[in-house]
Design a protein around this motif. Structure first.
Motif, short mmCIF file in Angstrom:
data_model
loop_
_atom_site.label_atom_id
_atom_site.label_comp_id
_atom_site.label_asym_id
_atom_site.label_seq_id
_atom_site.Cartn_x
_atom_site.Cartn_y
_atom_site.Cartn_z
N TRP A 81 21.60 24.25 9.60
CA TRP A 81 21.01 22.93 9.81
C TRP A 81 21.87 21.91 9.08
CZ3 TRP A 81 15.73 21.03 11.10
CH2 TRP A 81 15.48 19.74 10.65
N SER B 41 22.48 17.53 9.11
CA SER B 41 22.31 16.20 9.69
C SER B 41 23.05 15.19 8.83
CB SER B 41 20.83 15.81 9.80
OG SER B 41 20.31 15.40 8.55
N LEU C 119 21.57 15.33 14.22
CA LEU C 119 21.21 16.65 13.70
C LEU C 119 21.92 17.72 14.52
CD1 LEU C 119 19.46 18.67 12.04
CD2 LEU C 119 17.68 18.35 13.77
#
Length: 408
Positions: free
Chosen positions: A308, A310, A315
């Motif tokens: 993950w 961002s 994102l």
């Protein structure tokens, strides 16, 4: 060009910056602190046809007679893998000088952390660079105005070189965040028209984006001794090999407290995420977030780590290898010592090392609201009891359905 007398090796440091002026200021300070340092300035130019890039190097400083023995070779351009070319340059310098202090001045289109990992990798039959050099801290010069603009820029692409000989496409915001996260020392520039409030706000943001780094506020009358840490190896910078620092499962360090309105929030969970509910939670999670990174345990991909990242309003979720499994001896041996330690620490008899862990950084973050939104996106007891085969059939608007294979 000698370094610490307690070692027979030289010293290798990296310097970059979010503007050429910010990078140049760090080089000026470093050369004041270490006048004998050899600066190897690098530029990398992509080939529009997709072939190997053109790499130009220019050697500056150092001791004149020794530089003359290899300077001509280093001032020539070459086409190929940038990490391979620079590794050969460093080998040449190490053979010609005793304990050299070499500083690689990298351009903005080089992603410092993966580039260093590629540079430090030992090709078959070659002497490791670690035989010739200790690593000095990576230093990044930061222009405050450019920093804030770049961290908001998600509509333009930056083509950067890192692991591979060909450039990867990132948003400008992602490239800017990665540059800061690669640093062990950040030099925040001052200057006319930059008030203390704005600069202090940037300092607070840098401290949260990279809590492990030292932030040095520079002024025009600053001097080299303030950055003497850049002229020596330090065990704090060498606790992990360069490639190990890129492990997506490595813990993201979080800075506690609120500084000039900037805060970081850590979210952890030992339950898999329902991808549809995660997608629905994003409007409540992301609005005030400047940067977030970590890894996910996604129900639809139970054997795969999902990274993950961002930066700004962009994102990215990517598959990033597999979780360590009990009995997979080869995977455990291939993992870094830090990864093995963390896996043993978090190990669950049924789910192994699987977990979610994300750090969010931004202004005026509502930690309780953010955590509650993500907690509501994990599987409930009833869903968890249905087992892995049921999880893989859940709707997944974020990653789509996995390709047929061992996960379904």
């Amino acid at each position: 060009m000698s370094t610490d007398a307690n070692t027979g090796r030289g010293l290798l440091g990296l310097v970059c910056g979010n503007t050429p002026e910010a990078r140049g200021r760090v080089l000026d300070l470093l050369r004041c602190a270490s006048p004998a340092a050899l600066v190897l300035s690098v530029s990398v130019h992509a080939d529009e046809a997709g072939r190997y890039p053109f790499v130009q190097r220019l050697a500056m400083g150092g001791e004149g007679r020794r530089r003359a023995s290899f300077g001509e070779a280093l001032c020539q351009g070459a086409t190929g893998d940038p990490a391979v070319i620079i590794r050969q340059d460093l080998d040449t310098i190490a053979r010609a000088a005793t304990r050299p202090h070499v500083v690689l001045a990298l351009p903005e289109n080089v992603d410092a952390a993966p580039f260093l990992a590629a540079l430090w990798r030992t090709p078959l039959g070659r002497t490791p660079l670690s035989h010739h050099y200790d690593l000095a801290p990576t230093a990044v010069g930061v222009d405050p105005g450019r920093l804030l603009n770049d961290l908001r820029c998600v509509h333009r692409a930056a083509h950067v070189f890192g692991h591979h000989p060909h450039a990867a496409s990132l948003t400008v915001a992602e490239a800017a965040a990665r540059q800061l996260e690669a640093a062990q020392v950040m030099v925040l520039r001052g200057g006319p028209g930059q008030g203390d409030g704005r600069r202090e706000g940037c300092r607070a943001l840098l401290g949260h984006l990279n809590p492990s780094a030292v932030v040095h506020i520079d002024t025009e009358d600053g001097d080299g001794p303030a950055l003497t840490a850049l002229t020596r190896s330090d065990s704090r910078w060498g606790t992990a090999e360069p490639v190990d620092r890129l492990d997506v499962v490595a813990p993201v360090v979080r800075r506690r407290g609120v500084d000039h309105g900037v805060a970081s929030v850590l979210w952890r969970s030992r339950r898999p995420l329902h991808p549809e509910r995660l997608a629905e939670s994003l409007p409540r999670v992301m609005p005030s977030v400047v940067r977030s990174r970590g890894h996910l345990w996604m129900a639809t991909r139970p054997r795969t780590i999902i990274s993950w990242r961002s930066a700004g309003r962009h994102l990215e979720l990517h598959e990033a290898g597999g979780w360590l499994e009990d009995g997979d001896t080869a995977a455990w041996r291939a993992a870094s010592p830090q990864r093995r330690t963390l896996a043993s620490w978090y190990w669950d008899d049924y789910y192994g090392e699987r977990r979610n862990e994300i750090v969010f950084t931004g202004a005026d973050l509502d930690a309780d609201r953010l955590r509650a939104a993500l907690d509501a996106a994990v599987l409930a007891d009833g869903e968890l009891a249905l087992g892995i085969e049921s999880w893989t059939r859940l709707p997944d608007p974020l990653l789509g359905y996995p390709a047929p294979g061992p996960e379904g």
